[in-house]
Design a protein around this motif. Structure first.
Motif, PDB file in Angstrom:
ATOM      1  N   LEU A  30       0.822  -1.209   0.000  1.00 27.65           N
ATOM      2  CA  LEU A  30       0.000   0.000   0.000  1.00 27.65           C
ATOM      3  C   LEU A  30       0.858   1.262   0.000  1.00 27.65           C
ATOM      4  O   LEU A  30       0.361   2.350  -0.294  1.00 27.65           O
ATOM      5  CB  LEU A  30      -0.957   0.000   1.194  1.00 27.65           C
ATOM      6  N   VAL A  34       0.471   5.859   2.807  1.00 24.98           N
ATOM      7  CA  VAL A  34      -0.936   5.578   3.124  1.00 24.98           C
ATOM      8  C   VAL A  34      -1.053   5.088   4.573  1.00 24.98           C
ATOM      9  O   VAL A  34      -0.350   4.177   4.984  1.00 24.98           O
ATOM     10  CB  VAL A  34      -1.488   4.489   2.172  1.00 24.98           C
ATOM     11  N   ILE A  36      -2.695   3.032   7.417  1.00 21.77           N
ATOM     12  CA  ILE A  36      -3.578   1.869   7.552  1.00 21.77           C
ATOM     13  C   ILE A  36      -4.380   2.027   8.837  1.00 21.77           C
ATOM     14  O   ILE A  36      -3.813   2.051   9.921  1.00 21.77           O
ATOM     15  CB  ILE A  36      -2.777   0.552   7.603  1.00 21.77           C
ATOM     16  N   HIS A 208     -10.878   9.100   2.565  1.00 21.97           N
ATOM     17  CA  HIS A 208     -10.785   7.628   2.618  1.00 21.97           C
ATOM     18  C   HIS A 208     -12.065   6.950   2.157  1.00 21.97           C
ATOM     19  O   HIS A 208     -13.163   7.346   2.541  1.00 21.97           O
ATOM     20  CB  HIS A 208     -10.360   7.147   4.002  1.00 21.97           C
ATOM     21  N   ALA A 210     -11.516   3.274   0.867  1.00 20.68           N
ATOM     22  CA  ALA A 210     -11.185   1.880   0.541  1.00 20.68           C
ATOM     23  C   ALA A 210     -11.137   0.950   1.738  1.00 20.68           C
ATOM     24  O   ALA A 210     -10.549   1.271   2.757  1.00 20.68           O
ATOM     25  CB  ALA A 210      -9.852   1.832  -0.188  1.00 20.68           C
ATOM     26  N   SER A 212     -10.308  -3.455   2.391  1.00 17.37           N
ATOM     27  CA  SER A 212      -9.240  -4.337   1.881  1.00 17.37           C
ATOM     28  C   SER A 212      -9.350  -4.520   0.367  1.00 17.37           C
ATOM     29  O   SER A 212      -8.376  -4.299  -0.371  1.00 17.37           O
ATOM     30  CB  SER A 212      -9.322  -5.731   2.525  1.00 17.37           C
ATOM     31  N   SER A 215      -8.642  -1.407  -1.777  1.00 15.50           N
ATOM     32  CA  SER A 215      -7.231  -1.009  -1.718  1.00 15.50           C
ATOM     33  C   SER A 215      -6.395  -1.763  -2.737  1.00 15.50           C
ATOM     34  O   SER A 215      -5.403  -1.257  -3.244  1.00 15.50           O
ATOM     35  CB  SER A 215      -6.638  -1.294  -0.338  1.00 15.50           C
ATOM     36  N   PRO A 219      -6.248   0.915  -6.906  1.00 22.34           N
ATOM     37  CA  PRO A 219      -5.154   1.629  -6.214  1.00 22.34           C
ATOM     38  C   PRO A 219      -5.435   3.121  -6.033  1.00 22.34           C
ATOM     39  O   PRO A 219      -5.051   3.691  -5.010  1.00 22.34           O
ATOM     40  CB  PRO A 219      -3.951   1.397  -7.125  1.00 22.34           C
ATOM     41  N   ARG A 222      -6.896   4.486  -2.726  1.00 23.23           N
ATOM     42  CA  ARG A 222      -6.159   4.466  -1.442  1.00 23.23           C
ATOM     43  C   ARG A 222      -6.109   5.843  -0.773  1.00 23.23           C
ATOM     44  O   ARG A 222      -6.182   5.945   0.446  1.00 23.23           O
ATOM     45  CB  ARG A 222      -4.737   3.951  -1.654  1.00 23.23           C
ATOM     46  N   VAL A 226      -6.516   4.040   4.334  1.00 23.40           N
ATOM     47  CA  VAL A 226      -7.346   2.894   3.961  1.00 23.40           C
ATOM     48  C   VAL A 226      -7.841   2.219   5.235  1.00 23.40           C
ATOM     49  O   VAL A 226      -7.158   2.226   6.255  1.00 23.40           O
ATOM     50  CB  VAL A 226      -6.578   1.871   3.087  1.00 23.40           C
ATOM     51  N   ILE A 228      -8.532  -1.149   6.670  1.00 18.36           N
ATOM     52  CA  ILE A 228      -8.266  -2.553   6.357  1.00 18.36           C
ATOM     53  C   ILE A 228      -8.715  -3.450   7.510  1.00 18.36           C
ATOM     54  O   ILE A 228      -8.262  -3.296   8.638  1.00 18.36           O
ATOM     55  CB  ILE A 228      -6.755  -2.793   6.106  1.00 18.36           C
TER      56      ILE A 228
END
Ligand SMILES: *Cc1c(COP(=O)(O)O)cnc(C)c1O
Length: 389
Positions: A30, A34, A36, A208, A210, A212, A215, A219, A222, A226, A228
């Motif tokens: 990623l 970015v 997470i 934001h 995305a 999982s 992402s 792309p 992202r 993101v 996740i």
């Protein structure tokens, strides 16, 4: 009796090494720019908030997403120092003050919510940290264009009471190619609504959209952050996302590692004569003399009833069938083919034993459920321990 007996009827172990590997893989793919946000709703997808959050923190996660107030508080209490926590769903009006005082962030998905947040932050004289959620086509939650317009004028009058941390939306099924044009349309709507914000000089810190799947499949989605969930725990959101990823790699080994292993033990062994029914009702008839093992796990702990006469477990390195119906607290296993099987022997319900593995996905193919649902159903009453291996 074997000496590896566990005290509880079953136990979940969490593999720290696997978690570290998943995070390293995701960070690499990623990109370092970015952020997470670790999604830890539904008791960290069944893994246990209190066990998982300190591990994520140890390996560098500094942003957490949850669904509700109570989950946010559990994350807050599991962290060694304050980090960003974002509530994507439910907070009752009565809990709004606690959230603002603790600096916890939350989605604004309608005008009512914005008004409650504003009234509360004015009273406390503390800025509410909000993420404006846009309705872009999922038709579930979020501000429509008209509502966003209205929110903007409210925000302009109250900018000293509020910090606009994010502008976000949720995509309706990025894990499946059949949703492609719907997702593209959502992304276009999102950009249009973002432009409306920017025209009014509102520049959120994080854009934001995305999860999982998005992402990996989109792309461009992202942006700065993101959200996740499933992949952190070592699962692909769908077979399609996995295939798309692996097709572009020389190395065909799945980079994601499952963190969770769920095991129990045999509590009793019985010989049953040919011609006898086993368990409740008449769903299983012994057609030969068979040996059964009783295992103290059932649907009350999250072992789905739909695995009745279908599921498998691992005992002494053998794959063994679940026979008859799943009970509230017990399952019956056919161990006729397992030599020297004894009371106290380990029973793996999810995870590896020797060379064999019960994957949650295998479990869920049979029971017609997604990994997500099976994981979320693992009872909070099961003890969770972290193992280093
Ligand atoms: C659950 C959830 C996610 C995480 O989804 P995964 O598929 O597990 O990565 C992201 N965003 C929102 C709004 C969610 O509800």
């Amino acid at each position: 009796m074997t000496n590896n007996q566990i005290t509880d009827s079953s136990i979940i172990t969490l593999n720290e090494k696997a978690l570290e590997k998943n995070l390293a893989f995701l960070k690499k793919k990623l990109g370092t720019k970015v952020i997470i946000s670790a999604v830890v709703k539904a008791n960290a997808y069944g893994h246990g908030i209190e066990q998982i959050v300190p591990l994520f923190e140890k390996y560098g996660i500094n942003h957490y997403s949850v669904f509700s107030f109570s989950e946010a508080i559990r994350v807050y209490n599991s962290l060694s120092k304050p980090q960003a926590i974002m509530i994507m769903g439910w907070i009752s009006d009565k809990n709004m003050a606690v959230i603002i005082e603790k600096g916890i962030e939350f989605f604004i998905f309608n005008i009512e919510r914005l008004e409650v947040a504003l009234a509360c932050s004015k009273k406390l004289k503390i800025k509410a940290k909000i993420h404006l959620e846009a309705e872009t086509g999922m038709n579930r939650s979020g501000l429509s264009v008209d509502e966003l317009d209205r929110a903007i004028s409210i925000l302009k009058d109250n900018i000293e009471n509020i910090e606009i941390v994010g502008f976000c939306t949720h995509l309706a099924g990025a894990e499946s190619i059949s949703n492609h044009s719907r997702i593209q349309k959502q992304l276009r709507n999102y950009q249009k609504m973002l432009a409306l914000l920017e025209k009014n000089n509102i520049v959120p810190k994080y854009r934001h959209v995305a999860n999982s799947a998005a992402s990996f499949i989109y792309p461009k989605a992202r942006m700065e952050l993101v959200r996740i969930g499933i992949m952190l725990y070592g699962f692909w959101p769908s077979i399609e996302v996995f295939i798309q990823y692996i097709n572009n790699q020389n190395n065909k080994i799945d980079p994601l590692k499952r963190i969770l292993r769920w095991k129990s033990q045999i509590m009793a062994i019985k010989k049953v004569k040919s011609g006898e029914f086993i368990g409740y009702g008449i769903s299983y008839l012994a057609q030969t003399n068979i040996t059964t093992a009783l295992v103290p796990v059932g649907y009350s702990q999250g072992y789905s009833r739909s695995l009745s006469n279908k599921g498998h477990v691992l005992i002494c390195g053998h794959r063994c069938s679940v026979i008859s119906v799943i009970n509230m607290n017990m399952i019956i296993i056919d161990v006729t083919h397992v030599k020297n099987v004894e009371v106290g022997d380990e029973v793996v319900l999810i995870g590896k034993q020797g060379k064999l593995e019960i994957k949650v996905s295998a479990f869920s193919d049979l029971s017609d459920k997604l990994n997500y649902e099976i994981l979320a159903h693992l009872s909070e009453s099961i003890s969770r321990i972290v193992v280093k291996k």
